[in-house]
Scaffold this active site. Structure first.
Site, PDB file in Angstrom:
ATOM      1  N   THR A   1      41.286  57.640  38.455  1.00  0.00           N
ATOM      2  CA  THR A   1      41.298  58.445  39.681  1.00  0.00           C
ATOM      3  C   THR A   1      40.411  57.821  40.752  1.00  0.00           C
ATOM      4  OG1 THR A   1      41.851  60.577  38.688  1.00  0.00           O
ATOM      5  CG2 THR A   1      40.548  60.645  40.684  1.00  0.00           C
TER       6      THR A   1
ATOM      7  N   LEU B   1      47.800  59.972  44.362  1.00  0.00           N
ATOM      8  CA  LEU B   1      46.736  59.623  45.306  1.00  0.00           C
ATOM      9  C   LEU B   1      47.207  58.729  46.448  1.00  0.00           C
ATOM     10  CD1 LEU B   1      43.798  59.422  42.805  1.00  0.00           C
ATOM     11  CD2 LEU B   1      43.913  60.873  44.824  1.00  0.00           C
TER      12      LEU B   1
ATOM     13  N   PHE C   1      48.725  55.601  36.811  1.00  0.00           N
ATOM     14  CA  PHE C   1      49.562  56.718  37.254  1.00  0.00           C
ATOM     15  C   PHE C   1      48.937  57.541  38.368  1.00  0.00           C
ATOM     16  CE2 PHE C   1      46.804  59.174  34.553  1.00  0.00           C
ATOM     17  CZ  PHE C   1      46.949  60.497  34.917  1.00  0.00           C
ATOM     18  N   LYS C   2      47.611  57.429  38.531  1.00  0.00           N
ATOM     19  CA  LYS C   2      46.963  58.201  39.584  1.00  0.00           C
ATOM     20  C   LYS C   2      47.500  57.829  40.965  1.00  0.00           C
ATOM     21  CE  LYS C   2      44.429  60.025  36.365  1.00  0.00           C
ATOM     22  NZ  LYS C   2      42.999  60.049  36.213  1.00  0.00           N
ATOM     23  N   ASP C   3      48.040  56.613  41.107  1.00  0.00           N
ATOM     24  CA  ASP C   3      48.621  56.198  42.393  1.00  0.00           C
ATOM     25  C   ASP C   3      49.784  57.096  42.806  1.00  0.00           C
ATOM     26  OD1 ASP C   3      47.004  53.928  42.910  1.00  0.00           O
ATOM     27  OD2 ASP C   3      48.185  52.742  41.506  1.00  0.00           O
TER      28      ASP C   3
END
Length: 513
Positions: free
Chosen positions: A164, A134, A129-131
């Site tokens: 992350t 980010l 989910f960090k995509d």
């Protein structure tokens, strides 16, 4: 005449400032900055986190939002927060982020699994989910640098519990005017997570394994941000720090988008009616993802309960139960390593809100956390936590959630999503609250293949992790993601390690200071 012209310029600038949503530190409300300045700084100079002076309301009706693409929804949400960005600037950032890097055009699919809806946030380049944030942060950051006439090279300094790091590395690799240094806990991430980081290409990237846990890495990074002597040395060399962690408001704002999008899609699909409240369950470590859902609720999304799901490092569950935050406990390494956190940095933003935006109270509590490892909120503050519920899953319950969901539906989920799935089901049973529920599905099962396959069937426990990838493809009937294919034979490029108390020396060595 000159005076009149200057007065008109002043009035124009003043009106622009009045229209802009400004940001302030949780520890010093007097000093305000624009959104672009907050993104550039990452962390406030006093060690606090930037928060909007007020959370803006959506100015687009759900009836209109339900027909929008992800990119259109992102603009509708983010323009409310990032008011000093022009429409052209913001749309460029959004279109550059949410493109073919994602393996699905809808970016964040909403999948019905049994009686819940999984918001799949893992279709980006690094399958986590960090995509979602980010992918856009490098564009927001470089745009902010231009807007503020920054000439220094920006050094992104980040601590990661697994996801992350790779997402930030992928986002910032070879971005002109930036360097990125990522610290991760040695033996504290999955093998796939580690390989994703240590094989990262890019002339501006550095990856360091620290001998310690994620909290050591995170505390070390915050200390470097607050180190005035280092800041001076950096300036002399033409560098300045910024952050890709969720302490950066440029990470948090894009995360608000997918909760707005999820509600609109439920409406569009006829799963709910206009104004119907839903519950949201989020697997939680650093508190950024669930805080984004809280902001979405404040923007006007009809979310009833925000259910905070923890693994065996249940410091947040205990906080919601007792009003005491206490990190003085055993640190447990679990199968959901991105949640193996005892200091949830983003919780400070919520503490500031429930303290009535009292920066003095926030400072007092954060100082207690730093000096004593714990703090206790007031009864009045506890009364303002009614939007939240907490739950946790043991390792056994996490594995059972994966196995039972697969056996009953054929759907395969990762360990973090399984924590949330278990907590969501337990909350329903305990509370009798059967509102429609969205579970934030935060990582692909391919990222934690050993744990996932072992949960489905014990016969997989003895198999090699990379052999299990092919087995998971058969079991899940989903193709192996490119992110996994790329690391199978990739060359290891980063081998640097350091003790937790040597992070400053390591940064100076990398930057040749």
């Amino acid at each position: 005449m000159l005076y009149a012209v200057l007065f008109l310029v002043y009035e124009k600038e003043k009106r622009a400032d009045d229209m802009n949503l400004l940001y302030k530190s949780t520890r010093d409300a007097q000093h305000t900055v624009t959104a672009s300045e907050a993104i550039l700084k990452g962390l406030a100079p006093d060690g606090g986190l930037f928060v909007p002076v007020s959370v803006p309301k959506l100015d687009v009706a759900m009836e209109e939002l339900k027909g929008m693409s992800y990119q259109e929804t992102a603009y509708a949400v983010m323009k409310q927060f990032l008011t000093d960005f022009t429409e052209e600037e913001l749309r460029h950032c959004i279109d550059s982020a949410y493109d073919s890097k994602f393996d699905t055009e809808v970016i964040a699919p909403l999948v019905k699994v049994g009686d819940t809806y999984h918001l799949e946030l893992f279709h980006g380049a690094t399958i986590a989910f960090k995509d979602m944030a980010l992918s856009i942060l490098p564009h927001l950051l470089t745009t902010s640098a231009r807007k503020n006439h920054v000439e220094n090279e920006i050094v992104i300094l980040t601590a990661t519990s697994g996801d992350t790091g790779k997402a930030a590395l992928a986002g910032f690799a070879d971005v002109p005017g930036t360097r990125i240094i990522v610290f991760y806990p040695k033996n504290g991430v999955s093998r796939v997570q580690e390989l994703q980081m240590v094989t990262q290409k890019g002339s501006n990237t550095a990856v360091v394994a620290i001998h310690g846990n994620f909290d050591n890495a995170q505390s070390g990074v915050k200390a470097l941000f607050e180190d005035k002597e280092l800041e001076q040395e950096m300036t002399e060399k033409g560098y300045q720090f910024s952050s890709a962690n969720s302490i950066n408001i440029g990470r948090l704002v894009p995360q608000v988008v997918y909760y707005v999008y999820a509600y609109a899609k439920l409406l569009d699909n006829g799963e709910i009616v206009q104004g119907e409240e839903i519950n949201v369950t989020v697997p939680t470590g650093n508190f950024g993802n669930i805080l984004a859902a809280y902001y979405a609720k404040q923007m006007g999304v009809p979310i009833a309960k925000l259910i905070c799901a923890s693994n065996e490092n249940k410091v947040l569950f205990d906080f919601f139960q007792t009003g005491t935050y206490d990190k003085n406990r055993e640190f447990v390494l679990t199968s959901s390593p991105s949640m193996d956190i005892l200091i949830s940095s983003n919780l400070e933003r919520l503490i500031y809100a429930i303290a009535g935006q009292d920066d003095g109270k926030d400072r007092e509590l954060m100082e207690a956390l730093k000096s004593e490892g714990r703090y206790e909120i007031t009864p009045e503050m506890r009364g303002r936590l009614s939007d939240f519920a907490g739950g946790y899953a043991t390792e056994e319950e996490t594995m059972a959630a994966i196995r039972n969901t697969y056996n009953s539906t054929g759907y395969v989920m990762d360990t973090h999503t399984a924590v949330a799935s278990h907590v969501c089901r337990a909350y329903r049973e305990d509370s009798g609250d059967h509102k429609k529920a969205v579970v934030a599905s935060t990582a692909s099962p391919y990222k934690f293949v050993k744990s996932v396959m072992s949960a489905i069937d014990g016969k997989y426990e003895a198999m090699d992790e990379f052999d299990l990838i092919d087995e998971l493809e058969k079991v899940s009937r989903t193709a192996v993601p490119n992110a996994i294919k790329e690391i199978r034979n990739a060359q290891i490029l980063h081998t640097r390690e350091c003790d937790a108390d040597k992070m400053k020396e390591t940064v100076k060595e990398i930057l040749d200071i």
